[in-house]
Write a protein that holds these residues in place. Structure first.
Motif, short mmCIF file in Angstrom:
data_model
loop_
_atom_site.label_atom_id
_atom_site.label_comp_id
_atom_site.label_asym_id
_atom_site.label_seq_id
_atom_site.Cartn_x
_atom_site.Cartn_y
_atom_site.Cartn_z
N TRP A 316 -16.95 -6.26 -7.49
CA TRP A 316 -16.49 -6.76 -6.36
C TRP A 316 -15.59 -6.80 -5.82
N LEU A 317 -14.46 -7.82 -6.61
CA LEU A 317 -13.28 -7.82 -5.86
C LEU A 317 -12.27 -6.27 -6.22
N GLU A 318 -12.50 -5.66 -7.02
CA GLU A 318 -11.76 -4.82 -7.24
C GLU A 318 -12.04 -4.21 -6.28
N GLN A 319 -13.48 -3.54 -6.52
CA GLN A 319 -13.17 -2.91 -4.84
C GLN A 319 -13.09 -3.62 -2.99
N PHE A 320 -12.70 -4.81 -3.19
CA PHE A 320 -12.05 -4.95 -2.35
C PHE A 320 -11.35 -4.79 -1.93
N PHE A 321 -10.08 -5.28 -3.08
CA PHE A 321 -8.73 -5.54 -3.11
C PHE A 321 -8.64 -3.36 -3.01
N GLY A 322 -9.54 -2.51 -3.65
CA GLY A 322 -9.19 -0.94 -3.37
C GLY A 322 -9.25 -0.95 -2.23
N TRP A 323 -10.12 -1.71 -1.18
CA TRP A 323 -10.26 -1.15 0.39
C TRP A 323 -10.01 -1.81 0.97
N ALA A 324 -9.03 -2.85 1.02
CA ALA A 324 -8.26 -3.46 1.47
C ALA A 324 -7.03 -2.05 1.05
N GLY A 325 -6.22 -2.30 0.18
CA GLY A 325 -5.14 -1.42 -0.35
C GLY A 325 -5.36 -0.11 0.73
N ALA A 326 -6.40 0.40 0.49
CA ALA A 326 -6.44 2.10 1.32
C ALA A 326 -6.54 1.44 2.61
N THR A 327 -6.92 0.57 3.97
CA THR A 327 -6.70 -0.30 4.67
C THR A 327 -5.29 -0.51 4.63
N ILE A 328 -5.06 -0.79 4.47
CA ILE A 328 -3.82 -0.83 4.76
C ILE A 328 -2.87 0.35 5.12
N ALA A 329 -3.02 0.81 3.78
CA ALA A 329 -2.12 2.23 3.88
C ALA A 329 -2.65 3.14 5.75
N ASN A 330 -3.45 3.23 5.60
CA ASN A 330 -3.82 4.07 6.63
C ASN A 330 -3.08 3.34 7.91
N PHE A 331 -2.61 2.66 8.08
CA PHE A 331 -1.69 2.47 9.75
C PHE A 331 -0.55 3.15 8.82
N TRP A 332 -0.25 3.83 8.39
CA TRP A 332 0.71 4.96 7.88
C TRP A 332 0.24 6.14 8.12
N PRO A 333 1.02 7.31 8.55
CA PRO A 333 0.08 8.62 8.74
C PRO A 333 0.94 8.69 6.85
N ALA A 334 0.08 9.79 6.60
CA ALA A 334 -0.52 9.96 5.11
C ALA A 334 0.50 10.49 4.61
N GLY A 335 0.79 10.13 3.21
CA GLY A 335 2.65 10.73 2.69
C GLY A 335 3.38 10.23 3.00
N SER A 336 3.23 8.78 3.66
CA SER A 336 4.59 8.69 4.53
C SER A 336 5.63 7.86 3.41
N GLU A 337 6.43 7.45 3.60
CA GLU A 337 7.47 6.93 2.62
C GLU A 337 8.11 5.62 3.05
N SER A 338 7.51 4.43 3.91
CA SER A 338 7.43 3.58 4.56
C SER A 338 8.01 2.05 3.44
N VAL A 348 2.46 -6.65 -3.10
CA VAL A 348 1.35 -7.72 -2.64
C VAL A 348 0.14 -7.91 -3.43
N ILE A 349 -0.66 -6.40 -2.77
CA ILE A 349 -2.01 -6.07 -3.28
C ILE A 349 -2.38 -6.13 -4.61
N GLY A 350 -1.12 -5.15 -5.21
CA GLY A 350 -1.60 -4.40 -6.58
C GLY A 350 -1.13 -5.54 -6.68
N GLY A 351 0.02 -6.62 -7.25
CA GLY A 351 0.65 -7.34 -8.00
C GLY A 351 -0.61 -7.92 -7.59
#
Ligand code: GDP
Ligand code: MG
Length: 692
Positions: A316-338, A348-351
């Motif tokens: 469950w925790l893995e799914q949660f962090f996967g979802w959190a990472g994806a959600t945050i990444a979605n704030f930027w356009p796909a392929g962004s190098e920010s 932060v989320i990965g580590g």
């Protein structure tokens, strides 16, 4: 002028005090059950070896609390009159019950002789005492007597004279009341010495502190200082919540534990006569042949459950962090190098997320340890290990801090304070990092499922832990034969009665340790993750060098170009013979700061090109797949082996320095373990490569 000596005869009712009194004084006092007059004490005078000796026969008591008149009379006499010698008449045919009083006299720090009376009956019962060892453990002279027949008179008299002449020396062995109570005692004892000087002069201050925690009314009434009284109330409240029981009861338990441990070590019963429930359980659990297999089986069970039950919440925790990472990444356009996106998602989320997913396993392990500790089994485990520990030159008591080491080395190293001998203590501290701590568990949790099929996971985890234990034993032996050579003084292992662990206490213990882990994830690991992320992201190679590369290759090129990549490559030649590449090298560097960082660093190294993954796939399983694709099971095993043995984390090094009071020992531990890790992993990898 003949010198005067006063001796007090204390003991349980019917232990033979009056008989001994008669034997010594030549009086004909009434002997036998005589209810109603026990409250009185009786005096008699006699001469021996040029001494005028006054003997006082105290009323019989089982204890020295202030509950009954008898106890109060006996205690007041001993404290106020300060007899030169207290002779505790012990019914040695019923030793465990009788020693409870002896323990309290020992704690009052009076000059003490134990008369093992009824030795004829003890013999009939088939009890054989190792008097010398027991006397060493209790730090009191022991004389065997048969009061009703006048046997042992001369020996007892000589012991009395000698003890009266002796200078008082500080006791080495103190009953250890366990971490929680000892912590409170350490607060109250100095308060007593500071605020109640008169009392502290008259009584032993540790004894006073114990009595206050026991809520002894007589002693409590003597206290005038408000601050001290408040501190005592707070301590008692605190202990009540932890144990879910009165401190008094826990303290009594520990005393019985001490006695039980001392008796197990020094008394052999040729006739089997065991009664209580604890004894019955112990007959099986600490049995010579069954004890060790049961211990190993229980340990195996603990690791199996840690793994099996932990799988679900971990998912469950893995799914949660996967979802959190994806959600945050979605704030930027796909392929962004920010850089901010990369910092948040990968750093932060990965580590930190990569470390937090293991919280369920950690909590389960700590739950199991808390259950074993609170039920009283942990003390037995130490007892079972005592035989082995003696063979390698340590006392079984050293095993307790080593067991704590399975949770975390920091409290374990602090826990070695229960060892009185400096050499034993140093030896134990040196090997504690070999006990796989909770942080190392995260590494195993990552590696094992990646490389080992389902049915092998439990056994491999168990094998790793066992390897640590075996290595520790070998290291102890070597250290005890070389730099830490010297005698082991025997001391008592407390065997408290088994008790049903209370939910409260188990949860508190589990939570305290779990919280430590979480706090570490939120602070040190967060900081290190960010530093490592930066070191792994900068400097960036020019756009040109990335042209024409697929994402995977581009990622590798970027990493190689970064600070950490360069450092990893620089040490790669050293790591190659162990089967490690420069990426593992970077993770190993991070692990020196905190073991969990090994996982978060690998997550960062391998997660970067996963951020565009739209399916919301979590980082950790992907990381496992990546590891599987890049390394062999042999390398996986070698990673675990190396992490098990190598460089303790920075916090451990600092704690070793603090507790040994020497940087030299801290570095010795650091370098020694690293060298050992390198050598062993080298051997395993090289031989393994030949076979696989
Ligand atoms: P007190 O209550 O401690 O004063 O014990 P007493 O001196 O009154 O003894 C209780 C009973 O135990 C008496 O019947 C004694 O004769 C008996 N007794 C005392 N010492 C011994 C001993 O060493 N061996 C045996 N078999 N009986 C003893
Ligand atoms: Mg009597």
């Amino acid at each position: 002028m003949a010198k005067k000596i006063t001796i007090a005869l204390a003991g349980n009712p019917n232990s033979g005090k009056s008989s001994i009194f008669n034997m010594l004084t030549g009086a004909r006092q009434h002997v036998g059950n005589y209810p109603g007059v026990t409250v009185e004490k009786k005096e008699g005078l006699f001469k021996y070896a040029g001494y005028k000796i006054t003997a006082v026969d105290l009323p019989g008591t089982y204890s020295l609390t202030a509950y009954s008149m008898e106890e109060l009379v006996a205690r007041t006499f001993i404290i106020d009159e300060q007899p030169d010698v207290v002779v505790d008449i012990v019914d040695s045919s019923n030793i465990e019950r009788n020693l409870y009083l002896a323990i309290q006299l020992i704690e009052m720090d009076v000059p003490l002789i134990l008369a093992f009376n009824m030795s004829d009956i003890a013999k009939q019962k088939g009890l054989v005492f190792d008097i010398e060892q027991l006397s060493g453990l209790l730090e009191a002279r022991i004389v065997s007597t048969v009061g009703s027949k006048g046997k042992g008179k001369t020996e007892l008299l000589n012991a009395i004279i000698e003890t009266a002449r002796q200078e008082k020396t500080e006791r080495i062995h103190k009953i250890n009341y366990g971490d929680e109570i000892e912590t409170e005692l350490a607060i109250i004892e100095p308060l007593i010495t500071n605020t109640e000087q008169q009392l502290a002069e008259k009584y032993n201050s540790r004894w006073l502190a114990v009595k206050l925690l026991e809520q002894d009314s007589e002693i409590t009434e003597k206290i005038r200082n408000k601050e001290l009284l408040e501190a005592v109330t707070t301590s008692i409240e605190h202990l009540r919540t932890i144990f879910g029981d009165e401190p008094e009861i826990i303290i009594a338990d520990r005393r019985y534990g001490f006695i039980s441990g001392a008796c197990q070590e020094t008394i052999k019963s040729t006739v089997e006569a065991r009664h209580s429930r604890s004894d019955m359980i112990d007959a099986v659990v600490t049995n010579r042949t069954l004890g060790l297999p049961i211990f190993l089986l229980l340990m195996y069970l603990v690791f199996f459950l840690t793994f099996k039950l932990g799988e679900y919440p971990m998912g469950w925790l893995e799914q949660f962090f996967g979802w959190a990472g994806a959600t945050i990444a979605n704030f930027w356009p796909a392929g962004s190098e920010s850089w901010l996106k990369s910092l948040l998602v990968d750093g932060v989320i990965g580590g930190v997320g990569g470390v937090i997913v293991f919280l369920p396993n950690i909590l389960l392990l700590f739950l199991a340890i808390a259950l074993l500790e609170d039920s009283g089994y942990m003390a037995r485990a130490a007892f079972i290990m005592d035989n082995i520990m003696h063979k390698i030159g340590l006392h079984g008591k050293s095993f307790i801090p080593m067991l704590i080491g399975f949770g975390c080395s920091i409290p374990a190293i602090m826990g070695t304070r229960i060892l009185e001998n400096r050499r034993s203590r140093l030896t134990t501290i040196m090997v504690i990092p070999l006990m796989s701590c909770g942080a190392k568990l995260t590494i195993y949790m990552l590696i094992i499922p990646a490389f080992f099929p389902h049915q092998w996971r439990g056994p491999v985890l168990w094998l790793i832990y066992l390897t640590g234990i075996v290595l520790a034993i070998i290291c102890i032996k070597v250290l005890r034969l070389t730099i830490f050579r010297g005698e082991t003084i025997p001391f008592v292992m407390e065997l408290p009665p088994y008790r049903m662990p209370t939910l409260n206490s188990v949860l508190i213990h589990m939570w305290q340790r779990g919280w430590m882990y979480l706090r570490k994830a939120g602070t040190i690991i967060l900081a290190i993750s960010i530093i490592l992320w930066a070191a792994g992201s900068y400097p960036k190679p020019g756009q040109k060098s990335l042209e024409g590369l697929n994402p995977e290759q581009a990622q590798q090129t970027k990493l190689r170009y970064s600070v950490i990549g360069r450092f990893g490559q620089a040490i790669e030649p050293v790591l190659k013979p162990l089967g490690f590449d420069w990426k593992i090298g970077t993770a190993l560097i991070g692990a020196t700061a905190a073991k969990e960082v090994f996982v978060s660093q690998l997550a960062i190294v391998y997660a970067v090109n996963e951020t565009t993954d739209k399916s919301g796939k979590s980082v950790a399983p992907t990381l496992r797949e990546k590891l599987q694709a890049n390394y062999t099971p042999l390398t996986g095993f070698c990673i675990m082996l190396f992490c098990l043995i190598s460089t303790p984390c920075v916090a451990t090094v600092v704690m070793t320095r603090q507790e040994t009071n020497s940087w030299a020992w801290a570095f010795f531990q650091f370098l020694g373990l690293t060298a050992l890790a390198y050598t062993l992993t080298f051997i395993v990898y090289q031989f393994g490569s030949l076979i696989v």
